[in-house]
Write a protein that holds these residues in place. Structure first.
Motif, mmCIF file in Angstrom:
data_model
loop_
_atom_site.group_PDB
_atom_site.id
_atom_site.type_symbol
_atom_site.label_atom_id
_atom_site.label_comp_id
_atom_site.label_asym_id
_atom_site.label_seq_id
_atom_site.Cartn_x
_atom_site.Cartn_y
_atom_site.Cartn_z
ATOM 1 N N SER A 120 0.916 -1.221 -0.055
ATOM 2 C CA SER A 120 0.002 -0.093 -0.019
ATOM 3 C C SER A 120 0.765 1.354 -0.088
ATOM 4 C CB SER A 120 -0.991 0.117 1.279
ATOM 5 O OG SER A 120 -1.819 -1.092 1.381
ATOM 6 N N LEU A 121 0.378 2.429 -0.862
ATOM 7 C CA LEU A 121 1.365 3.373 -0.884
ATOM 8 C C LEU A 121 0.695 4.667 -0.574
ATOM 9 C CD1 LEU A 121 2.961 2.667 -4.566
ATOM 10 C CD2 LEU A 121 3.884 1.998 -2.270
ATOM 11 N N ALA A 122 1.336 5.461 -0.059
ATOM 12 C CA ALA A 122 0.811 6.910 0.357
ATOM 13 C C ALA A 122 1.811 8.060 0.296
ATOM 14 C CB ALA A 122 0.081 6.653 1.708
ATOM 15 N N PHE A 123 1.164 9.109 -0.014
ATOM 16 C CA PHE A 123 1.969 10.522 -0.178
ATOM 17 C C PHE A 123 2.038 11.102 1.445
ATOM 18 C CE2 PHE A 123 0.379 10.958 -4.453
ATOM 19 C CZ PHE A 123 1.582 10.501 -5.120
ATOM 20 N N GLU A 124 3.118 11.562 1.764
ATOM 21 C CA GLU A 124 3.342 12.257 3.011
ATOM 22 C C GLU A 124 4.024 13.549 2.790
ATOM 23 O OE1 GLU A 124 3.810 8.658 6.231
ATOM 24 O OE2 GLU A 124 5.451 9.666 5.587
ATOM 25 N N ASN A 125 4.006 14.603 3.727
ATOM 26 C CA ASN A 125 4.839 15.768 3.749
ATOM 27 C C ASN A 125 4.972 16.369 2.253
ATOM 28 O OD1 ASN A 125 5.122 15.250 6.250
ATOM 29 N ND2 ASN A 125 6.772 13.885 5.968
ATOM 30 N N ALA A 126 4.207 16.726 1.635
ATOM 31 C CA ALA A 126 4.400 17.099 0.205
ATOM 32 C C ALA A 126 4.318 18.756 0.178
ATOM 33 C CB ALA A 126 2.934 17.047 -0.617
ATOM 34 N N GLU A 172 7.432 23.046 -9.006
ATOM 35 C CA GLU A 172 8.320 21.942 -8.328
ATOM 36 C C GLU A 172 7.688 21.263 -7.095
ATOM 37 O OE1 GLU A 172 12.829 21.843 -5.980
ATOM 38 O OE2 GLU A 172 12.186 23.466 -7.399
ATOM 39 N N LEU A 173 7.663 20.065 -7.016
ATOM 40 C CA LEU A 173 6.910 19.422 -6.089
ATOM 41 C C LEU A 173 8.084 18.454 -5.474
ATOM 42 C CD1 LEU A 173 4.065 18.165 -4.612
ATOM 43 C CD2 LEU A 173 4.266 16.451 -6.371
ATOM 44 N N ASN A 174 7.623 18.184 -4.209
ATOM 45 C CA ASN A 174 8.735 17.331 -3.340
ATOM 46 C C ASN A 174 7.659 16.698 -2.523
ATOM 47 O OD1 ASN A 174 11.822 18.119 -4.212
ATOM 48 N ND2 ASN A 174 10.768 19.904 -3.788
ATOM 49 N N THR A 175 7.965 15.261 -2.405
ATOM 50 C CA THR A 175 6.993 14.535 -1.474
ATOM 51 C C THR A 175 7.610 13.201 -1.262
ATOM 52 O OG1 THR A 175 4.806 13.693 -0.937
ATOM 53 C CG2 THR A 175 5.506 13.598 -3.178
ATOM 54 N N ARG A 176 6.988 12.426 -0.088
ATOM 55 C CA ARG A 176 7.607 11.232 0.156
ATOM 56 C C ARG A 176 6.388 10.191 -0.114
ATOM 57 N NH1 ARG A 176 10.162 10.388 5.992
ATOM 58 N NH2 ARG A 176 11.761 9.124 4.780
ATOM 59 N N ILE A 177 6.968 8.996 -0.622
ATOM 60 C CA ILE A 177 5.879 7.991 -0.952
ATOM 61 C C ILE A 177 5.987 6.859 0.175
ATOM 62 C CG2 ILE A 177 5.049 6.283 -2.364
ATOM 63 C CD1 ILE A 177 5.795 7.852 -4.741
ATOM 64 N N ARG A 178 4.961 6.566 0.922
ATOM 65 C CA ARG A 178 5.315 5.563 2.187
ATOM 66 C C ARG A 178 4.856 4.449 1.599
ATOM 67 N NH1 ARG A 178 1.833 7.548 5.564
ATOM 68 N NH2 ARG A 178 -0.050 6.065 5.331
#
Length: 208
Positions: A120-126, A172-178
């Motif tokens: 399962s994937l999710a975006f964090e801290n975008a 410009e986008l920066n995010t983490r994928i959990r």
């Protein structure tokens, strides 16, 4: 899990092979927009999540086993403010226990009827252009959007400032994928030999 990044366009071809002729003609319009701007996307670690060797005796026999959570960093750079979305396309959808919400891990190479589990994937801290962002999902090709962190297969995923109802233009986008990986109960798997996890998905960047 292997990552592929792909920018694409779709060309619709109409086949008019019928021999039936009508008395009237109908018009066909081909539309689109060629833009000088574009976006590029990169994932840390070449988009690979590696859980290493997992001892079979450490798996739960009757319930799924959750592996340690891992993260990837995603960066998207556009040459001008662009409206875009990301779509996760599962190359192993036939092995996912919940193909609408989770990505499959493939099948047992020694017992092809056995499904290994899911991730399962999710975006964090975008962050976009230094502003905190919320991730948004649409399951109807962008007609409506809902704030959502989880990345579901085939859903459009875009970003806006918190509280905004629609995706916004971004440079410009920066995010983490959990990534949360789960292996199916051990008693449902044949584990006499090493079995590779084989999750694979395409992360498509689409212009809206």
């Amino acid at each position: 899990m292997n990552k592929h990044l792909r920018l694409f366009a779709t060309l619709l071809l109409l086949n008019t092979g019928s021999t039936v002729f009508a008395d009237t003609a109908t018009d066909m319009t081909v539309s689109g927009l060629v833009t000088p701007s574009s976006c590029t996307a990169t994932l840390s670690g070449n988009g690979v999540i590696d859980h290493g060797k997992i001892a079979a005796h450490g798996l739960n026999p009757g319930t799924p086993t959750a592996l340690p959570t891992q993260w990837l960093d995603l960066e998207i750079h556009c040459t001008a403010p662009m409206l875009f979305a990301l779509v996760g396309i599962d190359d192993r959808a036939d092995s996912s226990p919940a193909p609408g919400t989770a990505f499959g891990l493939g099948k047992n190479t020694h017992a092809p009827d056995e499904h290994l589990g899911s991730v399962s994937l999710a975006f964090e801290n975008a962050l976009a252009d230094t502003q905190p962002m919320q991730s948004m999902a649409s399951t109807n090709q962008g007609a409506t959007w809902t704030a959502q962190e989880a990345i579901h297969p085939r859903a459009l995923m875009a970003f806006s400032r918190p509280g905004r109802p629609l995706p916004e233009h971004i440079v410009e986008l920066n995010t983490r994928i959990r990534a949360n990986t789960v292996i199916n109960p051990a008693h449902r798997l044949t584990l006499k030999h090493e079995v590779p996890l084989d999750g694979s998905l395409v992360l498509d960047l689409r212009y809206l």
